[in-house]
Design an enzyme around this catalytic site. Structure first.
Site, PDB file in Angstrom:
ATOM      1  N   LYS A 143       2.404  -3.367   7.248  1.00 32.94           N
ATOM      2  CA  LYS A 143       2.676  -3.529   5.811  1.00 32.94           C
ATOM      3  C   LYS A 143       4.108  -3.072   5.494  1.00 32.94           C
ATOM      4  O   LYS A 143       4.796  -3.697   4.681  1.00 32.94           O
ATOM      5  CB  LYS A 143       1.671  -2.737   4.965  1.00 32.94           C
ATOM      6  CG  LYS A 143       0.265  -3.277   4.957  1.00 32.94           C
ATOM      7  CD  LYS A 143       0.118  -4.671   4.357  1.00 32.94           C
ATOM      8  CE  LYS A 143       0.346  -4.717   2.865  1.00 32.94           C
ATOM      9  NZ  LYS A 143       0.043  -6.063   2.303  1.00 32.94           N
ATOM     10  N   THR A 148       0.822  -1.210   0.000  1.00 35.35           N
ATOM     11  CA  THR A 148       0.000   0.000   0.000  1.00 35.35           C
ATOM     12  C   THR A 148       0.858   1.264   0.000  1.00 35.35           C
ATOM     13  O   THR A 148       2.011   1.241   0.447  1.00 35.35           O
ATOM     14  CB  THR A 148      -0.894  -0.014   1.272  1.00 35.35           C
ATOM     15  OG1 THR A 148      -1.446   1.273   1.477  1.00 35.35           O
ATOM     16  CG2 THR A 148      -0.081  -0.362   2.517  1.00 35.35           C
ATOM     17  N   ASP A 149       0.274   2.360  -0.447  1.00 40.89           N
ATOM     18  CA  ASP A 149       0.995   3.645  -0.375  1.00 40.89           C
ATOM     19  C   ASP A 149       1.003   4.189   1.063  1.00 40.89           C
ATOM     20  O   ASP A 149       1.718   5.148   1.359  1.00 40.89           O
ATOM     21  CB  ASP A 149       0.390   4.677  -1.337  1.00 40.89           C
ATOM     22  CG  ASP A 149      -1.062   5.037  -1.034  1.00 40.89           C
ATOM     23  OD1 ASP A 149      -1.679   4.393  -0.148  1.00 40.89           O
ATOM     24  OD2 ASP A 149      -1.588   5.960  -1.681  1.00 40.89           O
ATOM     25  N   GLU A 150       0.219   3.553   1.954  1.00 40.70           N
ATOM     26  CA  GLU A 150       0.160   4.060   3.332  1.00 40.70           C
ATOM     27  C   GLU A 150       1.490   3.877   4.061  1.00 40.70           C
ATOM     28  O   GLU A 150       1.718   4.498   5.094  1.00 40.70           O
ATOM     29  CB  GLU A 150      -0.984   3.389   4.104  1.00 40.70           C
ATOM     30  CG  GLU A 150      -2.327   3.668   3.447  1.00 40.70           C
ATOM     31  CD  GLU A 150      -3.524   3.261   4.282  1.00 40.70           C
ATOM     32  OE1 GLU A 150      -3.410   3.232   5.504  1.00 40.70           O
ATOM     33  OE2 GLU A 150      -4.582   2.980   3.687  1.00 40.70           O
ATOM     34  N   TYR A 174      -1.753  -0.745  10.954  1.00 41.62           N
ATOM     35  CA  TYR A 174      -1.877  -1.397   9.637  1.00 41.62           C
ATOM     36  C   TYR A 174      -0.689  -1.040   8.748  1.00 41.62           C
ATOM     37  O   TYR A 174       0.002  -1.914   8.229  1.00 41.62           O
ATOM     38  CB  TYR A 174      -3.192  -0.976   8.953  1.00 41.62           C
ATOM     39  CG  TYR A 174      -3.202  -1.273   7.461  1.00 41.62           C
ATOM     40  CD1 TYR A 174      -3.194  -2.590   7.008  1.00 41.62           C
ATOM     41  CD2 TYR A 174      -3.213  -0.243   6.518  1.00 41.62           C
ATOM     42  CE1 TYR A 174      -3.187  -2.874   5.627  1.00 41.62           C
ATOM     43  CE2 TYR A 174      -3.205  -0.510   5.154  1.00 41.62           C
ATOM     44  CZ  TYR A 174      -3.192  -1.834   4.717  1.00 41.62           C
ATOM     45  OH  TYR A 174      -3.171  -2.102   3.367  1.00 41.62           O
TER      46      TYR A 174
HETATM   47  P1  NAD Z   1      -9.187  -7.659   1.986  1.00 49.93           P
HETATM   48  O1  NAD Z   1      -9.208  -7.427   3.449  1.00 49.93           O
HETATM   49  O2  NAD Z   1     -10.417  -7.408   1.190  1.00 49.93           O
HETATM   50  O3  NAD Z   1      -8.754  -9.180   1.686  1.00 49.93           O
HETATM   51  C1  NAD Z   1      -7.725  -9.824   2.360  1.00 49.93           C
HETATM   52  C2  NAD Z   1      -7.843 -11.311   2.099  1.00 49.93           C
HETATM   53  O4  NAD Z   1      -6.772 -11.959   2.803  1.00 49.93           O
HETATM   54  C3  NAD Z   1      -9.146 -11.916   2.612  1.00 49.93           C
HETATM   55  O5  NAD Z   1      -9.710 -12.769   1.645  1.00 49.93           O
HETATM   56  C4  NAD Z   1      -8.729 -12.704   3.846  1.00 49.93           C
HETATM   57  O6  NAD Z   1      -9.527 -13.853   4.089  1.00 49.93           O
HETATM   58  C5  NAD Z   1      -7.300 -13.080   3.484  1.00 49.93           C
HETATM   59  N1  NAD Z   1      -6.467 -13.333   4.667  1.00 49.93           N
HETATM   60  C6  NAD Z   1      -6.346 -12.556   5.777  1.00 49.93           C
HETATM   61  N2  NAD Z   1      -5.504 -13.123   6.652  1.00 49.93           N
HETATM   62  C7  NAD Z   1      -5.066 -14.276   6.076  1.00 49.93           C
HETATM   63  C8  NAD Z   1      -4.165 -15.290   6.476  1.00 49.93           C
HETATM   64  N3  NAD Z   1      -3.558 -15.263   7.682  1.00 49.93           N
HETATM   65  N4  NAD Z   1      -3.926 -16.308   5.631  1.00 49.93           N
HETATM   66  C9  NAD Z   1      -4.539 -16.375   4.417  1.00 49.93           C
HETATM   67  N5  NAD Z   1      -5.418 -15.459   3.999  1.00 49.93           N
HETATM   68  C10 NAD Z   1      -5.676 -14.408   4.811  1.00 49.93           C
HETATM   69  O7  NAD Z   1      -7.966  -6.816   1.443  1.00 49.93           O
HETATM   70  P2  NAD Z   1      -7.785  -6.085   0.031  1.00 49.93           P
HETATM   71  O8  NAD Z   1      -8.370  -4.737   0.118  1.00 49.93           O
HETATM   72  O9  NAD Z   1      -8.224  -7.006  -1.035  1.00 49.93           O
HETATM   73  O10 NAD Z   1      -6.200  -5.915   0.009  1.00 49.93           O
HETATM   74  C11 NAD Z   1      -5.370  -6.936  -0.550  1.00 49.93           C
HETATM   75  C12 NAD Z   1      -3.928  -6.521  -0.412  1.00 49.93           C
HETATM   76  O11 NAD Z   1      -3.705  -5.293  -1.097  1.00 49.93           O
HETATM   77  C13 NAD Z   1      -3.500  -6.284   1.029  1.00 49.93           C
HETATM   78  O12 NAD Z   1      -2.203  -6.775   1.182  1.00 49.93           O
HETATM   79  C14 NAD Z   1      -3.527  -4.780   1.179  1.00 49.93           C
HETATM   80  O13 NAD Z   1      -2.573  -4.358   2.131  1.00 49.93           O
HETATM   81  C15 NAD Z   1      -3.156  -4.329  -0.210  1.00 49.93           C
HETATM   82  N6  NAD Z   1      -3.686  -3.012  -0.615  1.00 49.93           N
HETATM   83  C16 NAD Z   1      -5.008  -2.710  -0.456  1.00 49.93           C
HETATM   84  C17 NAD Z   1      -5.491  -1.471  -0.894  1.00 49.93           C
HETATM   85  C18 NAD Z   1      -6.951  -1.112  -0.792  1.00 49.93           C
HETATM   86  O14 NAD Z   1      -7.324   0.021  -1.074  1.00 49.93           O
HETATM   87  N7  NAD Z   1      -7.837  -2.026  -0.424  1.00 49.93           N
HETATM   88  C19 NAD Z   1      -4.622  -0.557  -1.477  1.00 49.93           C
HETATM   89  C20 NAD Z   1      -3.275  -0.911  -1.622  1.00 49.93           C
HETATM   90  C21 NAD Z   1      -2.827  -2.144  -1.203  1.00 49.93           C
END
Ligand code: NAD
Length: 363
Positions: free
Chosen positions: A171, A133-135, A167
Site C-alpha cells: 500500500k 491505510t494508516d498501516e 500488505y
Molecule cells: P476488501 O478486501 O474487503 O475489498 C477489496 C475489493 O477489491 C474486493 O471487492 C475485491 O474483489 C477487489 N479486488 C481485489 N483485487 C482486485 C483487482 N486486481 N482488480 C479489481 N478488483 C480487485 O477491502 P476493504 O477492507 O474494503 O478495503 C478497501 C480499500 O481500503 C483497500 O485499498 C484497503 O487497503 C483500504 N483500507 C482498508 C481499511 C480496513 O480497515 N479495511 C482501512 C484503511 C484502508
C-alpha cells in the site's frame, strides 16, 4: 457526476457505493475483479438502480481499463480495489504486489491517458482518489511502554512511512506511485489514509466479524499474542461519508488522515463483543449451561510476525478543512455491527464459499 469506484464489491467499497447511490444524485460504475473478498450481494440494495453499473474487471488489465474509461467517461475515480488482509500477505505476498502495486500503476496509466484527452473543463473537474491505510506509517509507541503522563503521538499527514508487513509495504508503494503521477504528470490526485474499519459486510477473516461468528458457533476466539495491540476503530459508514467529502471537497495533492478517535486494545474489543453477544444471543439459548459467557471462548494464540503494536490517527485536518467527524462511537457502532451479523447469517454463509473456513493464516 459519474464516479468510477474500484473494489466496490468489497467491504469499504460497497459502503461507498451504497452511500453514493442512497445519498446523492451521482451515478456509479463499480469495477471489481470479485476475488474471494468481493461479493455483489453486498450491493443488493442498489443493484436495481439505473444510476448503478457493475463491471467485472481486474485493475491489472490495461485493455479492459481503457475500455471502461472510454465507455463510461467518468468524472472521478475512487480507487479502493486491493488485497487487504495482513495475514494473507504474510502467507502469500504475490497477489499483494500484483494488485496493490502493479494494479494501481496500471489504473494510474489508464486514468492518465483518459484525463489527457479530456477538454479543459472536464480536465479541471477530474480527480483520482486513492484510498489507503494508516498501516503505511508503521507503528506508534504503546501506552504500556511509556510513562503514564506522556502524551502519546498519533499519525499525522506528515508522518514518515515505515510499513511493517507485505500488505502495508504494498500500500505504501501504491501511495508513492499515486503522488508521483501528480508531481510528474500533473494527474489530479488525492490520497486518504484511514484507520481500521468495522461494520456490516466485513469479510469474516477480519477480527470483529470473525469473533462474532465464532462466538455464535461456540468456536475459540483467537487473540494474537497478549491481545494488547491498539487499533483506532472507525465505523465503515463514517469512512464512506468521509471519502465522499474528500472526493467532492478535498484539494488536489493533499493527503487526509481519517480515523475514529477510538483507540482500543484488541482484547478490549473482543471482550466488548462478548458482552454484547451475551446480551443479544445468550449461550444458554443454544444449549450451554446458564451464565456461560462468550468470553469463556477466548483463546490466546501465537502473535502475528512483525505485528504493529499501536495505530492511532490524528484526524484533525479532516475536521478542520472538510468539517467531517465520525457519527458513531465505538459502542454504538459495535452494537450495530453485532446486530447486523446476527440478522445476516445468509450473507455470511454465501461469502464463505468453502475456500476459507476462518482458519489461522499468516503464521
Ligand atoms: P476488501 O478486501 O474487503 O475489498 C477489496 C475489493 O477489491 C474486493 O471487492 C475485491 O474483489 C477487489 N479486488 C481485489 N483485487 C482486485 C483487482 N486486481 N482488480 C479489481 N478488483 C480487485 O477491502 P476493504 O477492507 O474494503 O478495503 C478497501 C480499500 O481500503 C483497500 O485499498 C484497503 O487497503 C483500504 N483500507 C482498508 C481499511 C480496513 O480497515 N479495511 C482501512 C484503511 C484502508
Amino acid at each position: 457526476m459519474k464516479m468510477l469506484v474500484t473494489g466496490g464489491a468489497g467491504f469499504i467499497g460497497s459502503a461507498v457505493v451504497r452511500y453514493i447511490i442512497k445519498n446523492t444524485t451521482n451515478s456509479v460504475v463499480n469495477l471489481d475483479k470479485l476475488t474471494y473478498a468481493g461479493n455483489v450481494e453486498s450491493l443488493n440494495s442498489v443493484a436495481g438502480d439505473p444510476r448503478y453499473v457493475f463491471e467485472k474487471v481486474d485493475i491489472c488489465d490495461q485493455v479492459e481499463l481503457d475500455r471502461i474509461f472510454s465507455q463510461y467517461q467518468p468524472d472521478v475515480v475512487m480507487h479502493l480495489a486491493a488485497e487487504s488482509h495482513v495475514d494473507r500477505s504474510i502467507t502469500g505476498p504475490a497477489d499483494f504486489i500484483q494488485t496493490n502495486i502493479v494494479g494501481t500503476y496500471t489504473l494510474l496509466e489508464s486514468a492518465r491517458r483518459y484525463w489527457m484527452q479530456l477538454d479543459k473543463e472536464r480536465k479541471a473537474i477530474f480527480r483520482f482518489h486513492h484510498i489507503s491505510t494508516d498501516e503505511v506509517y508503521g507503528d506508534l509507541p504503546h501506552p504500556d511502554e511509556v510513562a503514564a503522563d506522556t502524551e502519546l503521538p498519533r499519525f499525522r499527514e506528515s508522518t514518515s512511512y515505515c510499513p511493517s508487513s507485505p500488505y502495508s509495504a504494498s500500500k505504501a508503494s501504491s501511495d508513492h506511485l499515486v503522488r508521483a503521477w501528480l508531481r510528474t504528470y500533473g494527474l489530479p490526485v488525492i490520497v486518504t489514509n484511514c484507520s481500521n474499519n468495522y461494520g456490516p459486510y466485513h469479510f469474516p477473516e477480519k477480527l470483529i466479524p470473525l469473533v462474532i461468528l465464532n462466538a455464535l458457533e461456540g468456536k475459540p476466539l483467537p487473540i494474537y499474542g497478549k491481545g494488547d495491540q491498539v487499533r483506532d476503530w472507525l465505523y465503515v459508514e463514517d469512512h464512506a461519508c468521509a471519502l465522499y467529502k474528500v472526493i467532492t471537497e478535498g484539494k488536489i495533492g493533499e493527503t487526509y488522515n481519517i480515523g475514529g478517535h477510538n483507540e482500543k486494545k484488541n482484547i478490549e474489543v473482543v471482550k466488548t463483543i462478548c458482552d454484547i453477544m451475551d446480551e443479544l444471543a445468550p449461550m444458554h439459548d443454544r444449549g450451554y449451561p446458564v451464565n456461560t459467557s462468550h468470553s469463556s471462548l477466548i483463546t490466546y494464540v501465537s502473535d502475528r510476525p512483525g505485528h504493529d503494536r499501536r495505530y492511532a490517527i490524528d484526524a484533525s485536518k479532516m475536521n478542520r478543512e472538510l468539517n467531517w467527524q465520525p457519527l458513531e462511537t465505538f459502542e454504538t457502532g459495535l452494537r450495530k455491527t453485532v446486530e447486523w451479523y446476527l440478522t445476516n447469517q445468509e450473507w455470511c454463509k454465501h461469502v464463505q464459499d468453502g475456500s476459507y473456513q476462518r482458519e489461522r493464516l499468516g503464521i
